[in-house]
Design a protein around this motif. Structure first.
Motif, PDB file in Angstrom:
ATOM      1  N   VAL A 187      42.047   8.878  48.035  1.00 15.11           N
ATOM      2  CA  VAL A 187      41.284   9.613  48.488  1.00 15.11           C
ATOM      3  C   VAL A 187      40.025   9.513  49.723  1.00 15.11           C
ATOM      4  O   VAL A 187      40.350   7.689  49.772  1.00 15.11           O
ATOM      5  CB  VAL A 187      39.567   9.816  47.533  1.00 15.11           C
ATOM      6  CG1 VAL A 187      38.812  10.245  47.737  1.00 15.11           C
ATOM      7  CG2 VAL A 187      40.630  10.792  45.928  1.00 15.11           C
ATOM      8  N   SER A 188      40.067   9.509  50.426  1.00 13.09           N
ATOM      9  CA  SER A 188      39.138   9.178  51.459  1.00 13.09           C
ATOM     10  C   SER A 188      37.897   9.342  51.532  1.00 13.09           C
ATOM     11  O   SER A 188      37.734  10.265  52.009  1.00 13.09           O
ATOM     12  CB  SER A 188      40.018   9.266  52.934  1.00 13.09           C
ATOM     13  OG  SER A 188      41.455   9.077  53.719  1.00 13.09           O
ATOM     14  N   PRO A 189      36.774   8.542  51.174  1.00 14.54           N
ATOM     15  CA  PRO A 189      36.015   9.098  51.148  1.00 14.54           C
ATOM     16  C   PRO A 189      34.827   8.791  52.700  1.00 14.54           C
ATOM     17  O   PRO A 189      35.535   7.982  53.255  1.00 14.54           O
ATOM     18  CB  PRO A 189      35.517   7.745  49.879  1.00 14.54           C
ATOM     19  CG  PRO A 189      35.941   6.917  49.474  1.00 14.54           C
ATOM     20  CD  PRO A 189      37.542   7.217  50.682  1.00 14.54           C
ATOM     21  N   GLY A 190      33.514   9.582  52.547  1.00 17.17           N
ATOM     22  CA  GLY A 190      32.943   9.016  53.579  1.00 17.17           C
ATOM     23  C   GLY A 190      32.077   7.938  52.843  1.00 17.17           C
ATOM     24  O   GLY A 190      32.239   7.012  52.848  1.00 17.17           O
ATOM     25  N   PHE A 191      30.804   8.723  53.756  1.00 20.99           N
ATOM     26  CA  PHE A 191      29.773   6.700  53.070  1.00 20.99           C
ATOM     27  C   PHE A 191      28.711   7.114  51.763  1.00 20.99           C
ATOM     28  O   PHE A 191      28.487   8.598  51.672  1.00 20.99           O
ATOM     29  CB  PHE A 191      29.007   6.379  54.284  1.00 20.99           C
ATOM     30  CG  PHE A 191      29.388   6.303  55.360  1.00 20.99           C
ATOM     31  CD1 PHE A 191      29.722   5.012  55.475  1.00 20.99           C
ATOM     32  CD2 PHE A 191      29.964   6.388  56.816  1.00 20.99           C
ATOM     33  CE1 PHE A 191      29.874   3.866  56.747  1.00 20.99           C
ATOM     34  CE2 PHE A 191      30.796   6.481  57.554  1.00 20.99           C
ATOM     35  CZ  PHE A 191      30.817   4.448  57.634  1.00 20.99           C
ATOM     36  N   ILE A 192      29.034   6.824  50.722  1.00 19.50           N
ATOM     37  CA  ILE A 192      28.281   6.578  49.625  1.00 19.50           C
ATOM     38  C   ILE A 192      27.465   5.204  49.811  1.00 19.50           C
ATOM     39  O   ILE A 192      28.742   3.708  50.127  1.00 19.50           O
ATOM     40  CB  ILE A 192      29.585   6.080  48.532  1.00 19.50           C
ATOM     41  CG1 ILE A 192      30.632   7.107  48.788  1.00 19.50           C
ATOM     42  CG2 ILE A 192      28.659   6.256  47.097  1.00 19.50           C
ATOM     43  CD1 ILE A 192      29.839   8.817  48.629  1.00 19.50           C
ATOM     44  N   ILE A 193      26.919   5.154  48.963  1.00 27.79           N
ATOM     45  CA  ILE A 193      25.904   3.810  49.471  1.00 27.79           C
ATOM     46  C   ILE A 193      26.407   2.754  47.975  1.00 27.79           C
ATOM     47  O   ILE A 193      26.093   2.862  47.065  1.00 27.79           O
ATOM     48  CB  ILE A 193      24.175   3.806  48.782  1.00 27.79           C
ATOM     49  CG1 ILE A 193      23.834   4.701  49.845  1.00 27.79           C
ATOM     50  CG2 ILE A 193      23.521   2.496  48.837  1.00 27.79           C
ATOM     51  CD1 ILE A 193      23.149   3.606  51.044  1.00 27.79           C
ATOM     52  N   THR A 194      27.004   1.511  48.743  1.00 29.81           N
ATOM     53  CA  THR A 194      27.221   0.171  47.553  1.00 29.81           C
ATOM     54  C   THR A 194      27.254  -0.691  48.115  1.00 29.81           C
ATOM     55  O   THR A 194      26.627  -0.771  49.298  1.00 29.81           O
ATOM     56  CB  THR A 194      28.736   0.418  46.897  1.00 29.81           C
ATOM     57  OG1 THR A 194      29.922   0.164  48.581  1.00 29.81           O
ATOM     58  CG2 THR A 194      29.433   1.766  46.855  1.00 29.81           C
ATOM     59  N   GLU A 195      27.152  -1.957  47.747  1.00 27.21           N
ATOM     60  CA  GLU A 195      26.780  -3.216  48.001  1.00 27.21           C
ATOM     61  C   GLU A 195      27.475  -3.071  49.541  1.00 27.21           C
ATOM     62  O   GLU A 195      27.315  -3.991  50.116  1.00 27.21           O
ATOM     63  CB  GLU A 195      27.540  -4.634  46.856  1.00 27.21           C
ATOM     64  CG  GLU A 195      26.727  -4.169  45.690  1.00 27.21           C
ATOM     65  CD  GLU A 195      25.019  -3.770  45.823  1.00 27.21           C
ATOM     66  OE1 GLU A 195      24.543  -4.548  46.729  1.00 27.21           O
ATOM     67  OE2 GLU A 195      24.445  -3.271  45.538  1.00 27.21           O
ATOM     68  N   MET A 196      29.294  -2.848  49.480  1.00 26.89           N
ATOM     69  CA  MET A 196      29.902  -2.919  50.477  1.00 26.89           C
ATOM     70  C   MET A 196      29.243  -2.518  52.164  1.00 26.89           C
ATOM     71  O   MET A 196      29.082  -2.940  53.114  1.00 26.89           O
ATOM     72  CB  MET A 196      30.859  -2.107  50.713  1.00 26.89           C
ATOM     73  CG  MET A 196      31.558  -2.412  51.951  1.00 26.89           C
ATOM     74  SD  MET A 196      33.225  -1.283  51.301  1.00 26.89           S
ATOM     75  CE  MET A 196      34.497  -2.144  51.176  1.00 26.89           C
ATOM     76  N   VAL A 197      28.370  -1.393  51.938  1.00 26.25           N
ATOM     77  CA  VAL A 197      27.394  -0.717  52.619  1.00 26.25           C
ATOM     78  C   VAL A 197      25.707  -0.502  52.840  1.00 26.25           C
ATOM     79  O   VAL A 197      25.240  -0.179  53.530  1.00 26.25           O
ATOM     80  CB  VAL A 197      28.125   0.840  53.140  1.00 26.25           C
ATOM     81  CG1 VAL A 197      29.708   0.638  53.204  1.00 26.25           C
ATOM     82  CG2 VAL A 197      27.951   1.267  51.948  1.00 26.25           C
ATOM     83  N   ARG A 198      25.566  -1.101  51.686  1.00 23.22           N
ATOM     84  CA  ARG A 198      24.488  -1.078  51.534  1.00 23.22           C
ATOM     85  C   ARG A 198      23.230  -1.546  52.744  1.00 23.22           C
ATOM     86  O   ARG A 198      22.106  -1.708  53.630  1.00 23.22           O
ATOM     87  CB  ARG A 198      23.571  -1.687  50.041  1.00 23.22           C
ATOM     88  CG  ARG A 198      22.436  -0.992  49.576  1.00 23.22           C
ATOM     89  CD  ARG A 198      21.583  -1.859  48.776  1.00 23.22           C
ATOM     90  NE  ARG A 198      22.613  -2.145  47.408  1.00 23.22           N
ATOM     91  CZ  ARG A 198      22.354  -0.838  46.803  1.00 23.22           C
ATOM     92  NH1 ARG A 198      21.446   0.422  47.248  1.00 23.22           N
ATOM     93  NH2 ARG A 198      23.249  -0.076  45.562  1.00 23.22           N
ATOM     94  N   PRO A 199      23.728  -2.508  53.030  1.00 23.14           N
ATOM     95  CA  PRO A 199      22.480  -3.772  54.574  1.00 23.14           C
ATOM     96  C   PRO A 199      22.893  -2.714  55.181  1.00 23.14           C
ATOM     97  O   PRO A 199      21.502  -2.589  56.442  1.00 23.14           O
ATOM     98  CB  PRO A 199      23.511  -4.848  55.024  1.00 23.14           C
ATOM     99  CG  PRO A 199      24.111  -4.735  53.503  1.00 23.14           C
ATOM    100  CD  PRO A 199      24.804  -3.132  52.663  1.00 23.14           C
ATOM    101  N   ALA A 200      23.966  -2.375  55.918  1.00 19.22           N
ATOM    102  CA  ALA A 200      24.116  -1.533  56.988  1.00 19.22           C
ATOM    103  C   ALA A 200      23.118   0.277  57.326  1.00 19.22           C
ATOM    104  O   ALA A 200      22.445   0.495  57.974  1.00 19.22           O
ATOM    105  CB  ALA A 200      24.718  -0.873  57.653  1.00 19.22           C
TER     106      ALA A 200
END
Ligand code: NAD
Length: 305
Positions: A187-200
């Motif tokens: 599965v290739s996700p788009g953007f989901i809010i998790t700790e990996m991407v939350r700051p940005a």
């Protein structure tokens, strides 16, 4: 939607984010679980929730996906505890949000990202895949990314390379193991809010920019990634292998979705229905056609000029 009663699912990177979401989803469907990541405390917390949601048996085995001996130990411990592994969700991953340009990129970060996102994923594929081939079959879902599908402007060259490679590994193993009962999809996700991407996304407001260039005009929600992964892992997908499923609100289908209404939509505006909606973040002025005849304000001329 799914019944995983009597099946054992191994989830890597299960301590938080998407991995925690997959663990909860499979638990609600009655699966037994083997959960791994590096922090035993976080994993125990996830395991407790999974038990309360419906998992019969949950085994926590901490380990680093980039360490070959850890991968072997996690897989072995899981098989000893559960007898077999029916599905692997190969999810653990890291990214690098420093925004370093490719021409400046350091090998230390490159090697770290490769060691987790590609090498770690491959070692799980190899060790769990071998077990599944020997024990009569199984299903694997790799978590790739839309960043593995094409270029982007985010300065994450190592992540892009690792996810693109993992996607190709998915296709390759899907074919190599197709006639031996082991399905391999991603599965290739788009953007989901998790700790990996939350700051940005939340901290810097990038979520609005991403929404503006996504055909669905929004970022994804956790359950919208969990459900497709559970489908691909299930018997409902029994004739699907070597497939990478975009779960991205249409991003990969698009050549770039407009943020400013295209000027040609004004032609015949009185007689023809308008196709699509402009991005709501850009509010055109009533006289925007007149304004934009000279170009895009702020790009082709200053709005005051
Ligand atoms: P996250 O940072 O919230 O979670 C990552 C998980 O991987 C954590 O459990 C972490 O402990 C684990 N992990 C990291 N390095 C590890 C290591 N060396 N050994 C063992 N475990 C390790 O990130 P997330 O957003 O939940 O990401 C999950 C997967 O989804 C990743 O593969 C990521 O690339 C992918 N993905 C995420 C997004 C998104 O927008 N969040 C989009 C596309 C793809």
């Amino acid at each position: 939607m799914y019944d995983y009663t009597g099946k054992t699912v191994l989830v890597t990177g299960a301590s938080m984010g998407l991995g925690e979401g997959f663990a909860h989803g499979f638990a609600e469907a009655g699966a037994d679980l083997i959960l791994t990541a590096r922090s035993v405390d976080l994993l125990e917390g996830v395991a407790e929730v999974c038990r309360s949601k419906g998992s019969g048996k949950v085994t926590v085995v901490p380990g680093d996906v980039s360490v070959e001996a850890d991968v072997a130990r996690v897989v072995e411990t899981g098989i000893t505890a559960h007898g077999r592994i029916d599905a692997l969700i190969n999810n653990a991953g890291v990214s690098d949000m420093r925004g370093v340009a490719p021409e400046q990129f350091d090998m230390e970060t490159w090697n770290w990202i490769m060691s987790v996102d590609l090498n770690g994923a491959f070692m799980y594929l190899r060790d769990v895949g071998r077990h599944m081939l020997e024990s009569g079959g199984g299903s694997i879902v790799n978590i790739c990314s839309i960043m593995g599908h094409g270029a982007n402007e985010l300065n994450i060259i190592a992540y892009t390379a690792a996810k693109g490679a993992l996607r190709n590994v998915t296709l390759q193993l899907g074919c190599e193991w197709a006639d031996r009962g082991v399905r391999v999809n991603s599965v290739s996700p788009g953007f989901i809010i998790t700790e990996m991407v939350r700051p940005a996304l939340e901290g810097m407001g990038m979520d609005k920019w991403i929404a503006s260039r996504t055909p669905m005009r929004r970022i994804g929600e956790l359950h919208e990634i969990v459900d497709p992964v559970m489908f691909l892992a299930s018997d409902g997908a029994s004739y699907i292998t070597g497939h990478d499923l975009n779960v991205d609100g249409g991003t990969n289908a698009s050549n770039g979705t407009y943020q400013i209404p295209p000027i040609h939509q004004e032609w015949n505006a009185d007689t023809a229905p308008r196709i699509g909606r402009g991005y709501e973040g850009v509010q055109p002025r009533p006289d925007w056609y007149e304004v934009m005849k000279a170009g895009i304000p702020g790009i082709h001329y200053t709005p005051e000029s």
